[in-house]
Design an enzyme around this catalytic site. Structure first.
Site, PDB file in Angstrom:
ATOM      1  N   HIS A  20     -39.101 -35.689  16.442  1.00 40.24           N
ATOM      2  CA  HIS A  20     -39.894 -34.838  15.723  1.00 40.24           C
ATOM      3  C   HIS A  20     -41.298 -34.602  16.414  1.00 40.24           C
ATOM      4  O   HIS A  20     -41.503 -33.136  16.347  1.00 40.24           O
ATOM      5  CB  HIS A  20     -40.238 -35.303  14.193  1.00 40.24           C
ATOM      6  CG  HIS A  20     -39.334 -35.651  13.397  1.00 40.24           C
ATOM      7  ND1 HIS A  20     -39.085 -36.769  12.664  1.00 40.24           N
ATOM      8  CD2 HIS A  20     -38.138 -34.914  12.790  1.00 40.24           C
ATOM      9  CE1 HIS A  20     -38.048 -36.786  11.763  1.00 40.24           C
ATOM     10  NE2 HIS A  20     -37.604 -35.710  11.796  1.00 40.24           N
ATOM     11  N   LYS A  44     -32.175 -35.775  -0.376  1.00 45.35           N
ATOM     12  CA  LYS A  44     -32.121 -37.090  -0.126  1.00 45.35           C
ATOM     13  C   LYS A  44     -32.777 -38.024  -0.685  1.00 45.35           C
ATOM     14  O   LYS A  44     -33.799 -37.472  -1.479  1.00 45.35           O
ATOM     15  CB  LYS A  44     -32.533 -37.192   1.561  1.00 45.35           C
ATOM     16  CG  LYS A  44     -31.615 -36.233   2.354  1.00 45.35           C
ATOM     17  CD  LYS A  44     -32.386 -36.431   3.846  1.00 45.35           C
ATOM     18  CE  LYS A  44     -31.459 -35.360   4.649  1.00 45.35           C
ATOM     19  NZ  LYS A  44     -32.183 -35.424   6.086  1.00 45.35           N
ATOM     20  N   ARG A  93     -30.184 -31.189  17.690  1.00 40.05           N
ATOM     21  CA  ARG A  93     -29.593 -32.143  18.658  1.00 40.05           C
ATOM     22  C   ARG A  93     -28.241 -32.054  19.003  1.00 40.05           C
ATOM     23  O   ARG A  93     -27.819 -32.563  20.201  1.00 40.05           O
ATOM     24  CB  ARG A  93     -29.716 -33.697  17.950  1.00 40.05           C
ATOM     25  CG  ARG A  93     -31.315 -33.984  17.776  1.00 40.05           C
ATOM     26  CD  ARG A  93     -31.367 -35.166  16.966  1.00 40.05           C
ATOM     27  NE  ARG A  93     -30.740 -34.798  15.446  1.00 40.05           N
ATOM     28  CZ  ARG A  93     -31.105 -35.386  14.355  1.00 40.05           C
ATOM     29  NH1 ARG A  93     -31.736 -36.608  14.525  1.00 40.05           N
ATOM     30  NH2 ARG A  93     -30.475 -35.016  13.181  1.00 40.05           N
ATOM     31  N   SER A 131     -33.948 -40.218  11.961  1.00 39.84           N
ATOM     32  CA  SER A 131     -34.591 -41.233  11.021  1.00 39.84           C
ATOM     33  C   SER A 131     -33.625 -42.106  10.065  1.00 39.84           C
ATOM     34  O   SER A 131     -33.980 -43.269  10.128  1.00 39.84           O
ATOM     35  CB  SER A 131     -35.202 -40.120   9.820  1.00 39.84           C
ATOM     36  OG  SER A 131     -36.130 -39.332  10.526  1.00 39.84           O
TER      37      SER A 131
HETATM   38  O1  PNS Z   1     -35.308 -33.217   7.570  1.00 38.06           O
HETATM   39  P1  PNS Z   1     -34.361 -32.487   7.058  1.00 38.06           P
HETATM   40  O2  PNS Z   1     -33.723 -33.416   6.118  1.00 38.06           O
HETATM   41  O3  PNS Z   1     -33.587 -31.763   8.195  1.00 38.06           O
HETATM   42  O4  PNS Z   1     -35.016 -31.368   6.328  1.00 38.06           O
HETATM   43  C1  PNS Z   1     -34.331 -30.620   5.305  1.00 38.06           C
HETATM   44  C2  PNS Z   1     -35.273 -29.483   4.547  1.00 38.06           C
HETATM   45  C3  PNS Z   1     -36.643 -30.479   3.789  1.00 38.06           C
HETATM   46  C4  PNS Z   1     -36.024 -28.531   5.682  1.00 38.06           C
HETATM   47  C5  PNS Z   1     -34.472 -28.666   3.626  1.00 38.06           C
HETATM   48  O5  PNS Z   1     -33.720 -29.543   2.815  1.00 38.06           O
HETATM   49  C6  PNS Z   1     -35.174 -27.781   2.772  1.00 38.06           C
HETATM   50  O6  PNS Z   1     -35.606 -26.633   3.175  1.00 38.06           O
HETATM   51  N1  PNS Z   1     -35.402 -28.140   1.281  1.00 38.06           N
HETATM   52  C7  PNS Z   1     -36.336 -27.333   0.753  1.00 38.06           C
HETATM   53  C8  PNS Z   1     -35.283 -26.866  -0.457  1.00 38.06           C
HETATM   54  C9  PNS Z   1     -34.870 -25.365   0.142  1.00 38.06           C
HETATM   55  O7  PNS Z   1     -35.413 -24.427   0.094  1.00 38.06           O
HETATM   56  N2  PNS Z   1     -33.570 -25.372  -0.089  1.00 38.06           N
HETATM   57  C10 PNS Z   1     -32.688 -24.294   0.461  1.00 38.06           C
HETATM   58  C11 PNS Z   1     -32.339 -24.322   1.837  1.00 38.06           C
HETATM   59  S1  PNS Z   1     -31.404 -23.028   2.486  1.00 38.06           S
END
Ligand code: PNS
Length: 161
Positions: A20, A44, A93, A131
């Site tokens: 990150h 999650k 990745r 993570s």
């Molecule tokens: O660290 P991660 O799990 O890859 O992060 C994922 C994250 C938080 C970026 C994604 O789940 C997110 O954007 N969540 C917010 C809710 C949202 O906007 N959902 C629609 C995504 S298309």
């Protein structure tokens, strides 16, 4: 005078790790301002609570002048709009990451066409870090110091006692 270019680096950051940090440092070189957005919810069930995840992120980016950390709840595009970001920067990745990120990028662009997603290929020396594997190694009492910044290693160590 051109406008300031702002980007967001969203994620669960459970916990924030060296992969990150590499991504955030690279985004900070590409944009005038970068906001690390720590998600309250991301589908999650995080090991660390939101305050711990955002405090650790803050500690880890302290050396970067144009980077700040905020939390968000709800839709990412709403947070992006509020901040005035022109880009969502995420790391890639693997092919698996690509499939997930491509779909999210297209969904987000459909919801908010003004904001583009930029996928940066992860630096090779941190490509294998995740993570979820850090949490697994930590839970099994392994040493995670080589995968995370010092502040995170110290916090995880304190959590054991
Ligand atoms: O660290 P991660 O799990 O890859 O992060 C994922 C994250 C938080 C970026 C994604 O789940 C997110 O954007 N969540 C917010 C809710 C949202 O906007 N959902 C629609 C995504 S298309």
């Amino acid at each position: 005078m051109s406008e300031l270019r702002a980007a967001i680096c969203p994620g669960t950051f459970d916990p924030i790790h060296l992969g990150h940090l590499d991504l955030i440092e690279r985004a900070a070189r590409l944009f005038d301002k970068v906001t690390v957005l720590v998600a309250a919810q991301s589908g999650k069930r995080p090991m660390l609570d939101l305050a711990d995840r955002s405090d650790l992120a803050r500690a880890v980016v302290r050396h970067l002048e144009n980077v700040e950390v905020e939390t968000f709840d709800g839709l990412l595009v709403n947070a992006a709009e509020k901040i005035g970001a022109t880009a969502i920067v995420k790391g890639l990745r693997s092919v698996e990451d690509f499939q997930r990120e491509q779909q999210m990028a297209m969904m987000n662009r459909q919801l908010l066409p003004e904001v583009d997603t930029i996928l940066l290929v992860t630096s090779a020396h941190v490509q294998y870090i995740s993570s979820s594997l850090i949490r697994e190694i930590w839970a099994l009492e392994g040493d995670v110091t080589q995968f995370v910044p010092d502040a995170v290693a110290e916090a995880l160590e304190r959590m054991r006692h």
